[in-house]
Design a protein around this motif. Structure first.
Motif, short mmCIF file in Angstrom:
data_model
loop_
_atom_site.label_atom_id
_atom_site.label_comp_id
_atom_site.label_asym_id
_atom_site.label_seq_id
_atom_site.Cartn_x
_atom_site.Cartn_y
_atom_site.Cartn_z
N LYS A 184 0.83 -1.20 0.00
CA LYS A 184 0.00 0.00 0.00
C LYS A 184 0.87 1.26 0.00
CE LYS A 184 -4.14 0.36 2.20
NZ LYS A 184 -5.04 0.26 3.38
N THR A 185 0.63 2.28 -0.65
CA THR A 185 -0.60 2.37 -1.40
C THR A 185 -0.39 2.11 -2.90
OG1 THR A 185 -1.41 4.04 0.15
CG2 THR A 185 -2.52 3.93 -1.99
N ASP B 28 6.43 -2.64 -5.13
CA ASP B 28 6.28 -1.31 -4.52
C ASP B 28 6.67 -0.25 -5.55
OD1 ASP B 28 5.57 0.52 -2.63
OD2 ASP B 28 7.12 -0.01 -1.18
N ASP B 29 6.29 0.98 -5.25
CA ASP B 29 6.60 2.05 -6.22
C ASP B 29 8.04 2.52 -6.11
OD1 ASP B 29 6.06 3.27 -3.75
OD2 ASP B 29 4.88 4.90 -4.59
N VAL B 30 8.51 2.77 -4.87
CA VAL B 30 9.86 3.33 -4.69
C VAL B 30 10.64 2.46 -3.71
CG1 VAL B 30 11.17 5.35 -3.87
CG2 VAL B 30 8.98 5.68 -5.04
N LEU B 31 11.90 2.18 -4.04
CA LEU B 31 12.81 1.54 -3.08
C LEU B 31 13.85 2.59 -2.68
CD1 LEU B 31 13.85 -0.94 -1.55
CD2 LEU B 31 15.10 -1.59 -3.62
N TYR B 32 13.92 2.83 -1.39
CA TYR B 32 14.81 3.89 -0.87
C TYR B 32 15.68 3.26 0.22
CZ TYR B 32 15.79 8.50 1.39
OH TYR B 32 16.37 9.61 1.96
N THR B 33 15.34 3.44 1.49
CA THR B 33 16.19 2.88 2.55
C THR B 33 16.10 1.35 2.62
OG1 THR B 33 14.46 3.02 4.24
CG2 THR B 33 15.89 4.96 3.96
N GLY B 34 14.97 0.81 2.19
CA GLY B 34 14.74 -0.64 2.29
C GLY B 34 13.92 -1.02 3.51
N ARG B 35 13.58 -0.06 4.35
CA ARG B 35 12.86 -0.39 5.60
C ARG B 35 11.43 -0.87 5.35
NH1 ARG B 35 15.84 1.08 10.17
NH2 ARG B 35 17.77 2.08 9.51
N THR B 36 10.80 -0.33 4.33
CA THR B 36 9.44 -0.81 3.99
C THR B 36 9.49 -2.28 3.58
OG1 THR B 36 8.76 1.40 3.31
CG2 THR B 36 7.50 -0.46 2.40
N ARG C 27 12.87 13.94 -3.24
CA ARG C 27 11.84 12.94 -3.01
C ARG C 27 11.28 12.50 -4.36
NH1 ARG C 27 8.79 10.60 0.89
NH2 ARG C 27 6.75 9.94 0.14
#
Ligand SMILES: O=P(O)(O)OC[C@H]1O[C@H](OP(=O)(O)OP(=O)(O)O)[C@H](O)[C@@H]1O
Ligand SMILES: O=c1cc[nH]c(=O)[nH]1
Length: 172
Positions: A39-40, A98-106, A154
Motif C-alpha cells: 500500500k498504497t 512497490d513504487d519506490v525503493l529507498y532505505t529498504g525499511r518498507t 523525493r
C-alpha cells in the motif's frame, strides 16, 4: 520546492511491461505465482503487472494487498496485527511490488508481514523506481527505473487511478 516529471506515462507502462516479461522468465512461467502490492501505490502497480501477466500467459494471478504499517521498525512488535492476507503463502512464489525503493525499511517490514502468513518458496522484489540510499542489505530483482537521487530529494510516483495520470516526478 521544484517538481520535475522524469518518467512519462508511456515510459512507465513500458517499464511495467518489461518487468512482467522478466517475472515470467525468472519464474519459468507463472505457476504458484502471487503478486503482493504494498500500500498504497504498489497495489496499483501489482494490479497492472497482474493484468499484463493474464494477457501474456492467459492465467489469472492472485494480486494481494499488504499494509505494512503495523510492521514498521518504529512500532512495538506487541502492537502488531495480522495483515489482511487471506491466502496461505506456503510454497508460493511471491513477487512483492512497490513504487519506490529507498532505505529498504518498507521491504524489511513487508518480509516480516509475509512470513506471518506462511512460508513462501521464493520472494522476489519488483519496484518501479530504485532511488538508492539503502540502509539495509536489500535489493530489487526487477527494477523499472534506476534514478540516482540526493537524500534531500523525493520521488513521487503518480498512478492514474489515484493521481489522474501515470508519471514519476522528482521533488527537490
Ligand atoms: O525504502 P523506504 O525508505 O522504506 O521507502 C520506500 C517507501 O516509501 C514510500 O512510502 P511512504 O512511507 O513514503 O508512504 P506513501 O506510500 O504514502 O508515499 C514508498 O511508497 C515506499 O513504500
Ligand atoms: O523519495 C522517496 C522516499 C521514500 N518514499 C517515496 O515514495 N519517495
Amino acid at each position: 520546492m521544484a517538481n520535475k516529471e522524469i518518467v512519462d506515462g508511456m515510459s512507465m507502462q513500458r517499464a511495467l511491461t518489461r518487468i512482467t516479461y522478466e517475472i515470467i522468465e525468472r519464474n519459468k512461467g507463472v505457476s504458484n505465482l502471487v503478486l503482493v502490492g504494498i500500500k498504497t501505490r504498489g497495489v496499483y502497480l501489482a494490479q497492472r503487472i497482474g493484468e499484463r501477466l493474464q494477457q501474456l500467459e492467459d492465467v489469472a494471478i492472485p494480486v494481494l494487498t499488504l499494509d505494512i504499517e503495523a510492521y514498521r521498525d518504529d512500532r512495538e512488535p506487541k502492537d502488531r496485527r495480522q495483515p489482511q492476507i487471506d491466502l496461505n503463502l506456503n510454497g508460493k512464489r511471491i513477487v512483492l511490488v512497490d513504487d519506490v525503493l529507498y532505505t529498504g525499511r518498507t521491504i524489511r517490514a513487508a518480509l516480516d508481514a509475509l512470513m506471518d502468513n506462511g512460508r513462501p518458496s521464493v520472494v522476489n522484489l519488483a519496484v518501479l523506481v530504485d532511488r538508492g540510499h539503502r540502509e539495509l542489505p536489500i535489493r530489487a530483482d526487477f527494477v523499472g527505473k534506476n534514478i540516482p537521487t540526493a537524500i534531500s530529494e523525493r520521488i513521487k510516483v503518480n498512478v492514474r487511478e489515484l493521481d489522474g495520470q501515470d508519471s514519476v516526478e522528482i521533488h527537490s
